[in-house]
Write a protein that holds these residues in place. Structure first.
Motif, short mmCIF file in Angstrom:
data_model
loop_
_atom_site.label_atom_id
_atom_site.label_comp_id
_atom_site.label_asym_id
_atom_site.label_seq_id
_atom_site.Cartn_x
_atom_site.Cartn_y
_atom_site.Cartn_z
N LEU A 239 6.15 12.14 -55.06
CA LEU A 239 7.36 12.97 -55.01
C LEU A 239 8.49 12.32 -55.81
O LEU A 239 8.68 11.11 -55.77
N ALA A 240 9.24 13.17 -56.50
CA ALA A 240 10.40 12.70 -57.26
C ALA A 240 11.60 12.53 -56.34
O ALA A 240 12.68 13.08 -56.56
N VAL A 241 11.39 11.79 -55.27
CA VAL A 241 12.44 11.52 -54.29
C VAL A 241 12.80 10.04 -54.36
O VAL A 241 11.97 9.20 -54.02
N PRO A 242 13.99 9.68 -54.81
CA PRO A 242 14.37 8.27 -54.86
C PRO A 242 14.22 7.61 -53.50
O PRO A 242 14.45 8.25 -52.47
N PRO A 243 13.83 6.34 -53.46
CA PRO A 243 13.69 5.62 -52.18
C PRO A 243 14.98 5.65 -51.39
O PRO A 243 16.07 5.80 -51.95
N PRO A 244 14.90 5.51 -50.07
CA PRO A 244 16.11 5.47 -49.23
C PRO A 244 17.08 4.39 -49.70
O PRO A 244 16.67 3.31 -50.13
N SER A 275 16.31 -8.85 -41.18
CA SER A 275 16.40 -9.86 -40.11
C SER A 275 17.82 -10.09 -39.63
O SER A 275 18.04 -10.48 -38.48
N SER A 276 18.80 -9.83 -40.48
CA SER A 276 20.19 -10.11 -40.11
C SER A 276 21.01 -8.85 -39.82
O SER A 276 22.20 -8.95 -39.51
N GLU A 277 20.39 -7.68 -39.90
CA GLU A 277 21.12 -6.42 -39.73
C GLU A 277 20.39 -5.50 -38.75
O GLU A 277 19.22 -5.71 -38.45
N ASN A 278 21.09 -4.47 -38.28
CA ASN A 278 20.46 -3.46 -37.45
C ASN A 278 19.56 -2.57 -38.30
O ASN A 278 19.83 -2.37 -39.49
N PRO A 279 18.50 -2.02 -37.72
CA PRO A 279 17.61 -1.13 -38.49
C PRO A 279 18.35 0.13 -38.94
O PRO A 279 19.35 0.53 -38.35
N ILE A 280 17.84 0.73 -40.00
CA ILE A 280 18.35 2.01 -40.49
C ILE A 280 17.18 3.00 -40.51
O ILE A 280 16.09 2.68 -40.99
N ILE A 281 17.41 4.19 -39.95
CA ILE A 281 16.37 5.21 -39.88
C ILE A 281 16.72 6.36 -40.81
O ILE A 281 17.86 6.84 -40.82
N PHE A 282 15.73 6.78 -41.60
CA PHE A 282 15.92 7.88 -42.53
C PHE A 282 14.94 9.00 -42.21
O PHE A 282 13.82 8.76 -41.75
N LYS A 283 15.37 10.23 -42.47
CA LYS A 283 14.50 11.41 -42.36
C LYS A 283 14.43 12.10 -43.71
O LYS A 283 15.44 12.23 -44.39
N LEU A 284 13.23 12.53 -44.08
CA LEU A 284 13.05 13.22 -45.34
C LEU A 284 13.48 14.67 -45.20
O LEU A 284 12.89 15.43 -44.43
N TRP A 291 16.40 11.57 -48.83
CA TRP A 291 16.36 10.85 -47.57
C TRP A 291 17.74 10.88 -46.93
O TRP A 291 18.74 10.55 -47.58
N GLU A 292 17.80 11.26 -45.66
CA GLU A 292 19.06 11.31 -44.93
C GLU A 292 19.06 10.26 -43.82
O GLU A 292 18.09 10.15 -43.07
N GLU A 293 20.14 9.49 -43.72
CA GLU A 293 20.24 8.50 -42.65
C GLU A 293 20.49 9.20 -41.32
O GLU A 293 21.29 10.14 -41.23
N MET A 294 19.81 8.73 -40.28
CA MET A 294 19.94 9.32 -38.95
C MET A 294 20.77 8.40 -38.06
O MET A 294 20.48 7.20 -37.94
N LYS A 295 21.79 8.97 -37.43
CA LYS A 295 22.62 8.21 -36.50
C LYS A 295 22.13 8.35 -35.06
O LYS A 295 22.53 7.60 -34.18
N THR A 296 21.28 9.34 -34.82
CA THR A 296 20.70 9.56 -33.49
C THR A 296 19.30 10.12 -33.64
O THR A 296 18.98 10.77 -34.65
N LEU A 297 18.47 9.87 -32.64
CA LEU A 297 17.12 10.44 -32.60
C LEU A 297 17.04 11.61 -31.63
O LEU A 297 15.95 12.12 -31.36
#
Length: 376
Positions: A239-244, A275-284, A291-297
């Motif tokens: 897919l021509a979707v740039p990485p998160p 290792s030094s930061e909080n995880p980041i979750i993305f949804k396609l 890719w969109e960053e998710m602030k809640t699940l």
């Protein structure tokens, strides 16, 4: 004088009786507060430990208890974290919802390594013999598939091998612009392999991620590009979707390894860790192809392990809107998790370089609802 003494005595008795009445009223009020005025967090914690039938009984006590019971009512069973021993045949299964460890002797798995899990089935590989097989640790059923040499690529399957629609899939790059796609169905005598031209560069690795969603296999490469294979049409495309997009400090040592991918409700989710930061979750976003960053699940719980990850809804309230990683601390007392509500790891200061972990050490596996009744 005597009359004055009697009046003072009567007054003292009145005061004493009054204190006793107040003290009694306070005790009675305190007794009532002990049960009817429990803090909501404590009430939810207590009710979350109950079985489903007891949760239902508690919910009819009063409106407040009903709300607490509904908020933590468990409909789904959380996956179990299965550990593969370095020696011997004793396998441990950790239940994060009950914080319990179960053990099973599984000599059938001797000499094998884990590849993938789905629908309660393990897909395993014996490097010496190139034997590939399915195994259900809860029913002890085994299903063999044709031999196949797995080198540095990963493999996944679409659904339980007992289903007629089950198909295995793996991809290996021949060059940056050519990949070899291999598939097989349970019952077939050999694997089918075809070489496909890539429109965009794609490199296979043991650190790639595979997910089956919407009838398609999605493969996330080391560098964050997403390849898609359609098993019905037997087509492959990158897919021509740039990485998160992640902060620069995410691109440190082992940054390409600390990724996880899961699917939920027809959505593709990717977890980036540092290792030094909080995880980041993305949804396609499959409409805009970004890719969109998710602030809640939205109450969903993710269970992340290197070779396969899972999502769940309707788990205990304290487990919702969190990511549970494949590491248990404090002698089985708690699993390392990240809460999107609190924006921190639990327990505190439990950030890890997940890229340093052994990908074959453990994996989340979906368990049957009645798994606790098995002969552990």
């Amino acid at each position: 004088m005597a009359g004055r003494k009697r009046k003072l005595k009567s007054l003292a008795e009145t005061i004493t009786n009054s204190k006793r009445r107040v003290s009694k009223e306070k005790r009675e009020k305190l007794e009532l507060q002990t049960w009817s005025d429990l803090p909501t967090e404590l009430l939810e914690l207590i009710v979350s430990r109950l079985a489903l039938k007891d949760n239902i009984r508690v919910s009819v006590v009063c409106k407040r208890w009903h709300s607490a019971a509904i908020s933590v009512r468990v409909v789904n069973q959380s996956p179990l974290l299965m550990y593969f021993p370095k020696f011997g045949d004793l396998y441990e299964f950790y239940d994060p919802s009950q914080r319990k460890i179960y053990s099973l002797e599984l000599p059938e798995l001797t000499g094998s390594r884990i590849c993938y899990t789905k629908d309660g089935w393990l897909l395993l590989y014996r490097p010496r013999s190139h034997r590939v097989f399915f195994f259900n640790p809860f029913t002890r059923k085994m299903i063999k598939v044709p031999r196949f040499e797995l080198t540095y690529q990963i493999v996944a399957f679409s659904c339980a091998p007992t289903s007629a629609s089950c198909i295995l899939f793996t991809v290996k790059h021949i060059s940056p612009t050519i990949v070899a796609i291999s598939t097989c169905r349970p019952g077939e005598r050999e694997w089918t392999t075809v070489n496909v031209q890539n429109r965009l560069p794609f490199v296979s690795s043991i650190w790639n991620k595979l997910v089956f969603c919407n009838g398609l296999f999605y493969c996330l490469s080391l560098t964050g590009w997403l390849g898609v294979f359609n098993p019905q049409e037997r087509t492959w495309s990158v897919l021509a979707v740039p990485p998160p997009k992640c902060p620069e400090n995410f691109f440190a040592k082992n940054w390409w390894k600390g990724k996880f991918m899961a699917e939920h409700n027809r959505d593709i989710l990717v977890i980036y860790t540092c290792s030094s930061e909080n995880p980041i979750i993305f949804k396609l976003d499959q409409t805009r192809m970004v890719w969109e960053e998710m602030k809640t699940l939205d109450g969903v719980t993710l269970f992340a392990s290197f070779l396969s990850s899972h999502s769940r809804t309707d788990l205990p309230g304290i487990m919702r809107n969190s990511v549970y990683f494949s590491k248990v601390r404090f002698y089985g007392r708690c699993c390392i998790s990240y809460s999107l509500d609190d924006c921190r790891y639990h327990p505190r200061k439990q950030c890890h370089d997940w890229g340093e972990q052994d990908p074959f050490k453990n994996i989340w596996i979906e368990a049957p609802q009645d798994f606790s009744t098995l002969n552990w």
